[in-house]
Design an enzyme around this catalytic site. Sequence first.
Site, PDB file in Angstrom:
ATOM      1  N   THR A 234       0.840  -1.196   0.000  1.00  0.00           N
ATOM      2  CA  THR A 234       0.000   0.000   0.000  1.00  0.00           C
ATOM      3  C   THR A 234       0.875   1.245   0.000  1.00  0.00           C
ATOM      4  O   THR A 234       1.993   1.266   0.509  1.00  0.00           O
ATOM      5  CB  THR A 234      -0.948   0.043   1.218  1.00  0.00           C
ATOM      6  OG1 THR A 234      -0.170  -0.110   2.371  1.00  0.00           O
ATOM      7  CG2 THR A 234      -2.014  -1.012   1.120  1.00  0.00           C
TER       8      THR A 234
ATOM      9  N   SER B  50      -0.231   4.401   1.124  1.00  0.00           N
ATOM     10  CA  SER B  50      -0.585   5.447   2.086  1.00  0.00           C
ATOM     11  C   SER B  50       0.405   5.617   3.237  1.00  0.00           C
ATOM     12  O   SER B  50       0.797   6.737   3.561  1.00  0.00           O
ATOM     13  CB  SER B  50      -1.971   5.165   2.667  1.00  0.00           C
ATOM     14  OG  SER B  50      -2.916   5.181   1.655  1.00  0.00           O
TER      15      SER B  50
ATOM     16  N   LYS C 215     -14.931   0.311   0.881  1.00  0.00           N
ATOM     17  CA  LYS C 215     -15.370   1.695   0.614  1.00  0.00           C
ATOM     18  C   LYS C 215     -16.892   1.850   0.687  1.00  0.00           C
ATOM     19  O   LYS C 215     -17.388   2.932   0.963  1.00  0.00           O
ATOM     20  CB  LYS C 215     -14.858   2.165  -0.757  1.00  0.00           C
ATOM     21  CG  LYS C 215     -13.351   2.403  -0.780  1.00  0.00           C
ATOM     22  CD  LYS C 215     -12.885   2.988  -2.094  1.00  0.00           C
ATOM     23  CE  LYS C 215     -11.374   3.092  -2.141  1.00  0.00           C
ATOM     24  NZ  LYS C 215     -10.877   3.696  -3.365  1.00  0.00           N
TER      25      LYS C 215
ATOM     26  N   ASN D  20     -13.837   6.888   1.191  1.00  0.00           N
ATOM     27  CA  ASN D  20     -12.444   6.442   1.279  1.00  0.00           C
ATOM     28  C   ASN D  20     -11.664   7.221   2.336  1.00  0.00           C
ATOM     29  O   ASN D  20     -10.442   7.062   2.456  1.00  0.00           O
ATOM     30  CB  ASN D  20     -11.735   6.541  -0.084  1.00  0.00           C
ATOM     31  CG  ASN D  20     -11.439   7.960  -0.470  1.00  0.00           C
ATOM     32  OD1 ASN D  20     -12.259   8.853  -0.247  1.00  0.00           O
ATOM     33  ND2 ASN D  20     -10.269   8.196  -1.017  1.00  0.00           N
TER      34      ASN D  20
ATOM     35  N   GLY E 143     -14.925  -0.658 -16.775  1.00  0.00           N
ATOM     36  CA  GLY E 143     -14.976  -1.262 -15.427  1.00  0.00           C
ATOM     37  C   GLY E 143     -15.923  -0.487 -14.548  1.00  0.00           C
ATOM     38  O   GLY E 143     -15.843   0.739 -14.471  1.00  0.00           O
TER      39      GLY E 143
ATOM     40  N   ASP F  87     -25.243  -4.284 -19.381  1.00  0.00           N
ATOM     41  CA  ASP F  87     -26.263  -4.127 -18.341  1.00  0.00           C
ATOM     42  C   ASP F  87     -27.212  -3.015 -18.781  1.00  0.00           C
ATOM     43  O   ASP F  87     -26.864  -1.831 -18.753  1.00  0.00           O
ATOM     44  CB  ASP F  87     -25.566  -3.784 -17.010  1.00  0.00           C
ATOM     45  CG  ASP F  87     -26.559  -3.533 -15.889  1.00  0.00           C
ATOM     46  OD1 ASP F  87     -27.784  -3.639 -16.124  1.00  0.00           O
ATOM     47  OD2 ASP F  87     -26.118  -3.224 -14.770  1.00  0.00           O
TER      48      ASP F  87
ATOM     49  N   TYR G 261      -1.635   2.820 -10.955  1.00  0.00           N
ATOM     50  CA  TYR G 261      -0.353   3.548 -10.880  1.00  0.00           C
ATOM     51  C   TYR G 261       0.826   2.578 -10.784  1.00  0.00           C
ATOM     52  O   TYR G 261       1.970   2.981 -10.888  1.00  0.00           O
ATOM     53  CB  TYR G 261      -0.356   4.538  -9.708  1.00  0.00           C
ATOM     54  CG  TYR G 261      -0.832   3.916  -8.423  1.00  0.00           C
ATOM     55  CD1 TYR G 261      -2.196   3.884  -8.112  1.00  0.00           C
ATOM     56  CD2 TYR G 261       0.061   3.321  -7.542  1.00  0.00           C
ATOM     57  CE1 TYR G 261      -2.653   3.282  -6.950  1.00  0.00           C
ATOM     58  CE2 TYR G 261      -0.389   2.711  -6.378  1.00  0.00           C
ATOM     59  CZ  TYR G 261      -1.737   2.694  -6.089  1.00  0.00           C
ATOM     60  OH  TYR G 261      -2.189   2.087  -4.942  1.00  0.00           O
TER      61      TYR G 261
END
Length: 251
Positions: free
Chosen positions: A13, A15, A64, A85, A128, A155, A211
């Site tokens: 991660t 963060s 989330k 988030n 997506g 859909d 990223y």
Amino acid sequence: MHFGLIGFPLKNTFSKQYFENKFEALKIEAATYSNFPLESIDLFEDLLRQNQDLNGLNVTIPYKEKIIPYLTEIDAVAKEIGAVNCIKIKNKAQEKELIGYNTDAFGFEYSLVNWIPKNIQKNALVFGMGGAAKAVIYTLTKLGFSIQLVGRTADASTGKISYDELTEAHFKTATLLVNCSPVGMSPNDQALLPIPYQYITPAHFCYDLIYLPAQTLFLKSSAAQGACIKNGLEMLEKQADKAFEIWQNID
Ligand code: NAP
């Protein structure tokens, strides 16, 4: 000050390192940042009990949306997007107040408007349809874009078409393409988003929320057609900066 990240699993991660660098740069010695991998969202209240000093949390996959019932308040943007988030925790005498925000939308908007030309034709293809796409769709709609959703299955209720329904006409109408799927994300770098790349031209702007790697095969293949490309790093940094701003606001 104690901040942290909830999600599962929390591998590689961004963060923790980002915030620790930020605290150091700002000389905020009293601030710490912890990763809290939660196997189930049912463990969230235990986490709060065990970490009474928490002032704020970031929330990542897969919580989330699942975090929303645990909040005491949700800001208008997060409510409209349907995903949170970032949580600000106010430690009141009797109880805690947990206020949910969506800073992904801010990060996406900031990075997008500073990249695309002001006079871009306002039609976009969004690939997506998960949690991240919701923030992207919110932002693009706010900026006046018409959006064609594209995913693995069509859909009718949302107007989403499948990848194999894409034609040249879609790429003539839309010059902005945004990948909101995890296709091509490390360690699956060799996965290619299944779109007809022959219709991508130098007039296209191709944005990948991923990223890592810095250039997915979607971005590399689009660049090979002459398109302008951008990855999700700036969005990631800006959503983190916005979360920090929210945590620091005293109200
Ligand atoms: P997610 O909910 O797991 O998946 C998003 C959507 O991608 C799914 O709903 C699905 O849509 C499609 N998808 C999933 N697996 C697929 C596969 N194997 N092949 C084709 N399509 C697939 O993920 P998310 O939370 O929305 O995040 C999506 C991506 O954005 C991730 O790579 C994440 O790391 C990145 N992200 C970046 C930032 C940033 O700040 N840069 C922020 C948030 C997320 P359909 O069913 O419609 O095909």
